[in-house]
Design a protein around this motif. Structure first.
Motif, PDB file in Angstrom:
ATOM      1  N   ALA A 379      46.905  35.616  45.910  1.00  0.00           N
ATOM      2  CA  ALA A 379      46.201  36.887  46.079  1.00  0.00           C
ATOM      3  C   ALA A 379      45.629  37.349  44.746  1.00  0.00           C
ATOM      4  CB  ALA A 379      47.153  37.942  46.648  1.00  0.00           C
ATOM      5  N   GLY A 380      46.441  37.254  43.688  1.00  0.00           N
ATOM      6  CA  GLY A 380      45.966  37.631  42.358  1.00  0.00           C
ATOM      7  C   GLY A 380      44.845  36.748  41.866  1.00  0.00           C
ATOM      8  N   VAL A 381      44.968  35.431  42.087  1.00  0.00           N
ATOM      9  CA  VAL A 381      43.943  34.486  41.627  1.00  0.00           C
ATOM     10  C   VAL A 381      42.604  34.768  42.297  1.00  0.00           C
ATOM     11  CG1 VAL A 381      43.222  32.069  41.724  1.00  0.00           C
ATOM     12  CG2 VAL A 381      45.547  32.651  40.991  1.00  0.00           C
ATOM     13  N   PHE A 382      42.608  34.951  43.621  1.00  0.00           N
ATOM     14  CA  PHE A 382      41.348  35.187  44.333  1.00  0.00           C
ATOM     15  C   PHE A 382      40.725  36.532  43.943  1.00  0.00           C
ATOM     16  CE2 PHE A 382      43.018  31.987  47.417  1.00  0.00           C
ATOM     17  CZ  PHE A 382      41.947  31.118  47.343  1.00  0.00           C
ATOM     18  N   LEU A 383      41.547  37.555  43.804  1.00  0.00           N
ATOM     19  CA  LEU A 383      41.011  38.865  43.458  1.00  0.00           C
ATOM     20  C   LEU A 383      40.437  38.878  42.040  1.00  0.00           C
ATOM     21  CD1 LEU A 383      40.559  41.726  44.430  1.00  0.00           C
ATOM     22  CD2 LEU A 383      42.829  42.334  43.562  1.00  0.00           C
ATOM     23  N   VAL A 384      41.166  38.334  41.081  1.00  0.00           N
ATOM     24  CA  VAL A 384      40.687  38.300  39.685  1.00  0.00           C
ATOM     25  C   VAL A 384      39.456  37.415  39.563  1.00  0.00           C
ATOM     26  CG1 VAL A 384      41.282  37.573  37.342  1.00  0.00           C
ATOM     27  CG2 VAL A 384      42.951  38.820  38.724  1.00  0.00           C
ATOM     28  N   SER A 385      39.455  36.265  40.251  1.00  0.00           N
ATOM     29  CA  SER A 385      38.288  35.365  40.191  1.00  0.00           C
ATOM     30  C   SER A 385      37.049  36.067  40.728  1.00  0.00           C
ATOM     31  CB  SER A 385      38.561  34.090  40.997  1.00  0.00           C
ATOM     32  OG  SER A 385      39.665  33.390  40.479  1.00  0.00           O
ATOM     33  N   GLY A 386      37.207  36.788  41.846  1.00  0.00           N
ATOM     34  CA  GLY A 386      36.074  37.508  42.403  1.00  0.00           C
ATOM     35  C   GLY A 386      35.540  38.569  41.468  1.00  0.00           C
ATOM     36  N   LEU A 387      36.430  39.323  40.837  1.00  0.00           N
ATOM     37  CA  LEU A 387      35.999  40.375  39.908  1.00  0.00           C
ATOM     38  C   LEU A 387      35.303  39.792  38.686  1.00  0.00           C
ATOM     39  CD1 LEU A 387      39.087  42.757  40.114  1.00  0.00           C
ATOM     40  CD2 LEU A 387      36.815  43.138  41.089  1.00  0.00           C
ATOM     41  N   LEU A 388      35.833  38.684  38.151  1.00  0.00           N
ATOM     42  CA  LEU A 388      35.209  38.052  36.981  1.00  0.00           C
ATOM     43  C   LEU A 388      33.819  37.523  37.319  1.00  0.00           C
ATOM     44  CD1 LEU A 388      38.235  36.122  35.405  1.00  0.00           C
ATOM     45  CD2 LEU A 388      37.120  38.197  34.548  1.00  0.00           C
ATOM     46  N   LEU A 389      33.688  36.875  38.481  1.00  0.00           N
ATOM     47  CA  LEU A 389      32.376  36.368  38.888  1.00  0.00           C
ATOM     48  C   LEU A 389      31.398  37.512  39.133  1.00  0.00           C
ATOM     49  CD1 LEU A 389      33.455  33.485  41.312  1.00  0.00           C
ATOM     50  CD2 LEU A 389      32.374  33.231  39.066  1.00  0.00           C
ATOM     51  N   LYS A 390      31.896  38.629  39.639  1.00  0.00           N
ATOM     52  CA  LYS A 390      31.036  39.791  39.855  1.00  0.00           C
ATOM     53  C   LYS A 390      30.552  40.357  38.522  1.00  0.00           C
ATOM     54  CE  LYS A 390      29.035  43.048  42.215  1.00  0.00           C
ATOM     55  NZ  LYS A 390      27.827  42.740  43.026  1.00  0.00           N
TER      56      LYS A 390
END
Length: 447
Positions: A379-390
Motif C-alpha cells: 500500500a505504501g509503495v503504490f501510494l508513494v510511487s503514484g505521488l512521486l510520478l505525479k
C-alpha cells in the motif's frame, strides 16, 4: 469452411487473394452486408483440421454463423478444463492456483472474444495445452516407477496430439521442441539411470505419429506451392504484398516509435482491442488494467524471491515441468517478435499460445500480492510511487486515483479477518466479469 463444404477440396492460396485496398475500405466501413468478403482469401494457406471439424456443422445449419460460433464456445469451455488439469498436474498441492489460472483465462476479455469467433486459434490452443499437460505427466512418471509401463501409450498419445496440432495451425509447431525437451529431461536427468538410448527410443515413438499425421499435408503444400514451402508461408508472403512491413514503418517513423507502438498495442490487444484492431476501450480502462498487471508482476517477483530459497525442496520432476512452462513462454515470445520483424502485427492475442504460463504467473502474482503480510508495505509503495510520478508530471489524475484506491484497499485488507481471505483472493478475477460486460455492451456492440 465454405469452400470445403461447397467444393469438397482444400482451397489454394493464389496471387490476388489479398486485396489490400478493398480490405482497408471494408474495415473502414465496419463490414456492411452489401460489401462481400468473397475477395478476402489470404488465409487459404491455413492447415485444415479446424475447418474439417466445422464444415459438417456448416452444411447441417445451412451456413448460419451462430452455430459455428457456439461450437467455438464449446471448444473454449473444453480449453478451460484442460488448463485446469495442466496447472493441477504441475502443482497438485495448490488447487487454488489451478482455479485462479483457469478463471483468468475464462474472463480475459480478448480471449473471450476470440473464443466466440469462427477461428482455428481455439482448437490450436486446446491441442498445444494438451501437449503441455501430457508432457508434464510424462515428467512426473519419473518419480512413480509403478506407472512406467504405460509410457509407450502416453508417448503415442502425445505424438498424435502433436500431429493433430501440426495440421491445425502453424503456431502449434512449438509443441515439437516442448515435447522433445520433456522427453530429454526425463531420460537424461530425472531417471535414476539416465540413458541416451532410452531417450532416443522414446523420441522415435513420439515423432512417428506426430510427423506421420502432418506429412500428407506437407507433401500437398510442396506440390501446390513448389520447393520446400510445406506450410504455404512462402506463398502467403508473396500474396500479402500490400501488408505493411516492419522495415517500411521503421524507415518512415523510426525505431523508437516502433518500440513504443509494439509495447502499447501488444498490451492493449492482449487485454482487449476488438474488431480487426479497430475497437479500442476507454484509455482509463487500459490504465486500470496496467495497474492490475503491475500488481500481478510485483506479486510474482515476491513469489519468485521466496520460491528461489526453497527451490531445492521441490521434486526434480516439478522443476523440470516449471522449465517446460518457461520454455513455452520464451518460444511464444520469440516467435511473436520474429513475426514482427517481417510484418507489423502487434496483436497481443498471438501470445495466447502461452496462456498456461501467463495465467499461472498472474495467479501466483495476485495471490502473493494480496497476502496479509504484504498488504501495508505494498500500500505504501503504490501510494508513494503514484505521488512521486505525479510530482514529475508523468502520471495523470485518473491512474493516481486508482493507485490511491488500491493502496486504501490493501490497507483495509491487512485488518480483515482470516475467514475472508478466499474472498480477497477472488477479487481480481471477479473484477474481470464487469469488465467483460463493459467491453461487449459499451464498446463492441456500439462500434
Amino acid at each position: 469452411v465454405r469452400d470445403l463444404a461447397a467444393q469438397h477440396r482444400f482451397p489454394i492460396l493464389k496471387p490476388g487473394d489479398y486485396p489490400a485496398a478493398y480490405l482497408e475500405e471494408i474495415k473502414a466501413a465496419h463490414f456492411p452486408p452489401e460489401m462481400s468478403i468473397e475477395p478476402i482469401r489470404y488465409e487459404f494457406h491455413q492447415p485444415p483440421l479446424y475447418y474439417l471439424v466445422v464444415a459438417p456443422l456448416y452444411q447441417v445449419s445451412s451456413g448460419q454463423l451462430l452455430p459455428l460460433r457456439l461450437l467455438s464456445v464449446a471448444m473454449g469451455a473444453l480449453l478451460l478444463v484442460v488448463i485446469y488439469w495442466t496447472v493441477e498436474a504441475l502443482v497438485p498441492e495448490r488447487p487454488g492456483l489451478a482455479l485462479g489460472a483457469t478463471a483468468f483465462v475464462a474472463f480475459l476479455p480478448m480471449h473471450l472474444a476470440m473464443t466466440a469467433a469462427v477461428n482455428n486459434d481455439i482448437l490450436a490452443e486446446i491441442l498445444l495445452t494438451t501437449v503441455l499437460l501430457l508432457s508434464i505427466r510424462y515428467l512426473r512418471r519419473a518419480s512413480h516407477p509403478a506407472a512406467r509401463g504405460d509410457d509407450a501409450r502416453l508417448l503415442v498419445i502425445l505424438g498424435i496430439t502433436t500431429g493433430l496440432g501440426l495440421v491445425t495451425k502453424s503456431s502449434v509447431y512449438i509443441a515439437l521442441p516442448l515435447a522433445l525437451a520433456a522427453i530429454a529431461a526425463r531420460h537424461l536427468w530425472l531417471e535414476t539411470r539416465p540413458s541416451l538410448d532410452a531417450g532416443l527410443k522414446a523420441m522415435g515413438l513420439y515423432l512417428l505419429p506426430a510427423l506421420g499425421l502432418a506429412l500428407p499435408w506437407w507433401l500437398r503444400n510442396m506440390v501446390q506451392y513448389g520447393g520446400f514451402d510445406f506450410l504455404g508461408l512462402g506463398r502467403h508472403d508473396q500474396v500479402v504484398a500490400g501488408q505493411l512491413r516492419t522495415a517500411e514503418f521503421v524507415a518512415e517513423h523510426g525505431l523508437s516509435q516502433l518500440l513504443q507502438d509494439l509495447t502499447t498495442t501488444t498490451f492493449r490487444s492482449f487485454w482487449g482491442q476488438f474488431g480487426w484492431m479497430g475497437v479500442l476501450l476507454d484509455q482509463r480502462i487500459y490504465q486500470a488494467l496496467a495497474i492490475m498487471s503491475v500488481l500481478a508482476l510485483v506479486g510474482f517477483v515476491l513469489w519468485a524471491i521466496r520460491a528461489t530459497r526453497r527451490w531445492q525442496e521441490c521434486p526434480e520432476w516439478q522443476r523440470a515441468a516449471g522449465g517446460l512452462l518457461l520454455l513455452l513462454g520464451l518460444l511464444t515470445l520469440a516467435s511473436y517478435l520474429w513475426y514482427n520483424l517481417g510484418f507489423l502485427q502487434h496483436q497481443g492475442r498471438y501470445l495466447f499460445r502461452a496462456l498456461v504460463p501467463v495465467s499461472l504467473a498472474v495467479a501466483l502474482g495476485w495471490r502473493e500480492a494480496l497476502r496479509r503480510r504484504y498488504a501495508l508495505p505494498l500500500a505504501g509503495v503504490f501510494l508513494v510511487s503514484g505521488l512521486l510520478l505525479k510530482l514529475v508530471w508523468l502520471l495523470p489524475n485518473w491512474p493516481l486515483l486508482l493507485l490511491a484506491v488500491l493502496a486504501a484497499g490493501l490497507g483495509v485488507r491487512r485488518f480483515l479477518p482470516e475467514r475472508l481471505d478466499p474472498l480477497v483472493q477472488a477479487i481480481p478475477y471477479l473484477l474481470l466479469i464487469p469488465l467483460d460486460l463493459a467491453c461487449l455492451f459499451l464498446f463492441v456492440v456500439p462500434q
